[in-house]
Design an enzyme around this catalytic site. Sequence first.
Site, PDB file in Angstrom:
ATOM      1  CB  VAL A 130      -0.956  -0.015   1.217  1.00 23.44           C
ATOM      2  CG1 VAL A 130      -0.201   0.100   2.522  1.00 23.44           C
ATOM      3  CG2 VAL A 130      -2.007   1.064   1.097  1.00 23.44           C
ATOM      4  CB  CYS A 131       2.216   3.583  -1.705  1.00 23.71           C
ATOM      5  SG  CYS A 131       1.660   3.264  -3.392  1.00 23.71           S
ATOM      6  CB  THR A 132       0.321   8.379  -1.184  1.00 15.84           C
ATOM      7  OG1 THR A 132       1.148   8.393  -0.035  1.00 15.84           O
ATOM      8  CG2 THR A 132      -0.650   9.550  -1.134  1.00 15.84           C
ATOM      9  CB  CYS A 185       2.115  -0.103  -3.520  1.00 20.31           C
ATOM     10  SG  CYS A 185       0.897   1.135  -3.854  1.00 20.31           S
TER      11      CYS A 185
END
Length: 247
Positions: free
Chosen positions: A177-179, A184
Amino acid sequence: MNEKIAILSAYSFVNIEEPANLIPKLLLLGKRKYIRGTILLANEGFNGSFSGSYENVNLVLEELIKLTGPKDVNVKINYSDVHPFQKLKVRLKKEIIAMNVDDLNVDLFKGEYIEPKDWDEFITKQDVIVIDTRNDYEVEVGTFKSAINPNTKTFKQFPAWVQQNQELLKGKKIAMVCTGGIRCEKSTSLLKSIGYNEVYHLKGGILQYLEDTQNKNNLWQGECFVFDDRRAVTDDLSPVERHWLQR
């Protein structure tokens, strides 16, 4: 009533032979259309976040796509009452998101997308571990309940964390997961390239997840750090009003 400012974020891993040649064209168009923000160009693709009227940010995106010819582009649009950027910058980089891993082919090695609507169900399975690929100061602001924090200061430290934690990852389905999706996606590429098979990532990142799900199951805790003047946003993507975050 004043028109809302559109904030468009877009990235694509696509081979660009001479990225430096695109800079003058994008700067000229962006300035003519009163665009602010940053566009990064590299041989591996482009990564941009810029603001302006809805019509104008889409014109810049269309030009970017025309100049680079990607098969697919990950695009996200949010809105704000004011420009979250001060000016327009178009920069040439070695990587559009710096990991410092040579010859990593993100198109060839890439994990599977999990749609935001399916994310909560997926990450609560017993054989799934969630890794938050963002930096420690971002994770401190907010993250998923079950997410592992690698405690990295920069994304360049992430490959070393993977090497040091192979036992933790062994035999698991790995959900990244990332912004907004780019970190990701590149992280799944790294893991696939060194032999991990069941690797997944949240399509559109945290921002798309919050927009699509409104955090209905409360698996997301806190706020989401963003790299513009808003600093962080809440579950409904409103800017955080207090200015407590210092870097």
